[in-house]
Scaffold this motif. Structure first.
Motif, mmCIF file in Angstrom:
data_model
loop_
_atom_site.group_PDB
_atom_site.id
_atom_site.type_symbol
_atom_site.label_atom_id
_atom_site.label_comp_id
_atom_site.label_asym_id
_atom_site.label_seq_id
_atom_site.Cartn_x
_atom_site.Cartn_y
_atom_site.Cartn_z
ATOM 1 N N ARG A 157 -13.147 -61.673 69.115
ATOM 2 C CA ARG A 157 -12.410 -60.399 69.056
ATOM 3 C C ARG A 157 -13.098 -59.480 68.046
ATOM 4 O O ARG A 157 -13.620 -59.923 67.016
ATOM 5 N N ARG A 158 -13.108 -58.196 68.370
ATOM 6 C CA ARG A 158 -13.743 -57.206 67.502
ATOM 7 C C ARG A 158 -12.800 -56.876 66.338
ATOM 8 O O ARG A 158 -11.597 -56.678 66.519
ATOM 9 N N ASP A 159 -13.375 -56.840 65.135
ATOM 10 C CA ASP A 159 -12.623 -56.468 63.939
ATOM 11 C C ASP A 159 -13.510 -55.557 63.087
ATOM 12 O O ASP A 159 -14.285 -56.028 62.260
ATOM 13 N N GLU A 233 -12.350 -68.871 63.089
ATOM 14 C CA GLU A 233 -12.338 -67.542 62.483
ATOM 15 C C GLU A 233 -13.683 -67.203 61.817
ATOM 16 O O GLU A 233 -13.727 -66.639 60.726
ATOM 17 N N ARG A 235 -16.846 -65.061 61.152
ATOM 18 C CA ARG A 235 -17.123 -63.625 61.211
ATOM 19 C C ARG A 235 -18.636 -63.394 61.344
ATOM 20 O O ARG A 235 -19.434 -63.937 60.571
#
Length: 400
Positions: A157-159, A233, A235
């Motif tokens: 997912r883009r963050d 999670e 990144r």
């Protein structure tokens, strides 16, 4: 090298297909063969038995100038498909584990970067991989998604300026140690499969949340390690997403381009097994004469050579079609299926012909036989390849 071995080697190319190789292809074949015979064969059984990768060979391997095979530029040799086939064939004649490292690093990882990456991304990663200053991996398969990798569940997912990835990958060759890993995950926004690059930092550490462990207990390809990777999670910078991967069709482009390597590897294992069996038949005496004088042994050798020749012809034609841009996905699947089946049979026949001696690592054939079990599984099982060909024949998909 003995006259017997030279005679067997000539016989293993029964239809003289190597006569049609270009001077460049012959040079590539011969330097890989020399490397395999002089540097790989003397040490590989010990590494295979210990289930350790021979890192001492990476420097000499880089010096061969073969990394990246068909890729043009970025320090890669830009060789023909047939020359790339010679690399896989000759390496597999010595050992399948090292050839799998080449397939993962040079074909899947570097091939994905070349096909799916931008020019900036190619410049960023390919030159160091071509010199093996960094090693690569390709993380597609998951615990519950092998043949149906199109249904992969790892999520991205883009963050802001990062992507956050969670999931689970398994059977990732060199995945425990790779500096650069091309990883596939499903974009939570649109559900499409995207590609990302996971890389170690300057201190050799993976991003937080990325945890690879070595899979133990294998009975084939023991000298190349596969990883089970949990991702929680993690990144990654937005710049580590490969823009050329918009959905699984782009993943399939990479797999189609690299599938031929597994077929050529099967040829290498088949050639090695036939050569070992043929030499053994001439030198092993029972009942006062060489076992090669027995009718049943000669029949076995003749059939092994016939199947090997079919494999060689299929791979040669596959390379010609690929260089002309005419090779279809179904054709590549047929070649992989047929060579895997025939390669397994040849290696099993050779093991049986050697009797109890065929079980000893010092005679190499048992290593080729168990490695062929792996070849028949990875890059698409025989069953999946058959369904791809069957869909092409009938126009009906059996696995939707």
């Amino acid at each position: 090298m003995t006259a017997t071995t030279e005679q067997t080697r000539a016989t293993a190319d029964y239809f003289r297909l190597d006569d049609d190789l270009t001077a460049e292809e012959i040079a590539i074949r011969d330097k890989v063969r020399e490397f395999a015979e002089q540097q790989v064969l003397p040490i590989i059984n010990d590494y295979w038995e210990k289930a350790e990768f021979p890192t001492e060979l990476l420097g000499p391997l880089a010096d061969l100038g073969i990394i990246g095979t068909t890729i043009q530029g970025y320090g890669c040799p830009g060789m023909s498909r047939k020359a790339a086939g010679m690399v896989a064939r000759e390496m597999a004649r010595a050992d399948g584990s090292l050839n799998t490292f080449l397939g993962v690093h040079s074909n899947l990882c570097m091939g994905a970067l070349n096909i799916l990456g931008s020019e900036e991304q190619r410049q960023r990663w390919l030159p160091a991989l071509a010199r093996i200053e960094k090693t690569g991996a390709f993380a597609l398969t998951e615990p519950d998604h092998g043949s149906d990798s199109v249904a992969l569940e790892t999520q991205a997912r883009r963050d802001g300026d990062h992507w956050v990835i969670s999931g689970h990958k398994r059977w990732i060759g060199n995945g425990h140690a790779a500096d650069v890993t091309v990883l596939f995950a499903r974009n939570t926004e649109d559900g499409n499969v995207n590609a990302f690059v996971v890389e170690k930092d300057a201190k050799g550490r993976y991003p937080g949340g990325y945890s690879p462990t070595v899979i133990t207990g294998k009975v084939g390809k023991r000298a190349i390690l596969q990883a089970d990777i949990t991702i929680d999670e993690m990144r990654l910078p937005a710049a580590n997403r490969l823009d050329g991967c918009q959905d699984f069709r782009d993943v399939s482009r990479v797999l189609q381009a690299t599938r031929g390597g597994a077929a050529w590897e099967a040829v290498g294992h088949g050639m090695a097994a036939f050569e070992i069996a043929s030499d053994y038949a001439r030198t092993r005496h029972q009942f006062g004469k060489p076992i090669g004088s027995f009718q049943l042994v000669q029949s076995r050798l003749a059939n092994m050579l016939s199947e090997l020749t079919v494999m060689q012809l299929l791979c040669t034609r596959m390379a010609e079609l690929a260089d002309r841009g005419q090779l279809t996905n179904a054709q590549a699947s047929m070649v992989k299926m047929a060579t895997a089946q025939k390669g397994k049979w040849i290696c099993n026949e050779a093991r049986e012909l050697l009797g109890g001696n065929g079980l000893l690592l010092e005679n190499h054939v048992i290593r080729h036989m168990t490695d062929m079990e792996v070849v028949s599984t990875y890059e698409g099982t025989d069953s999946m390849q058959a369904l791809i060909v069957g869909r092409d024949i009938t126009g009906i998909s059996a696995f939707k």
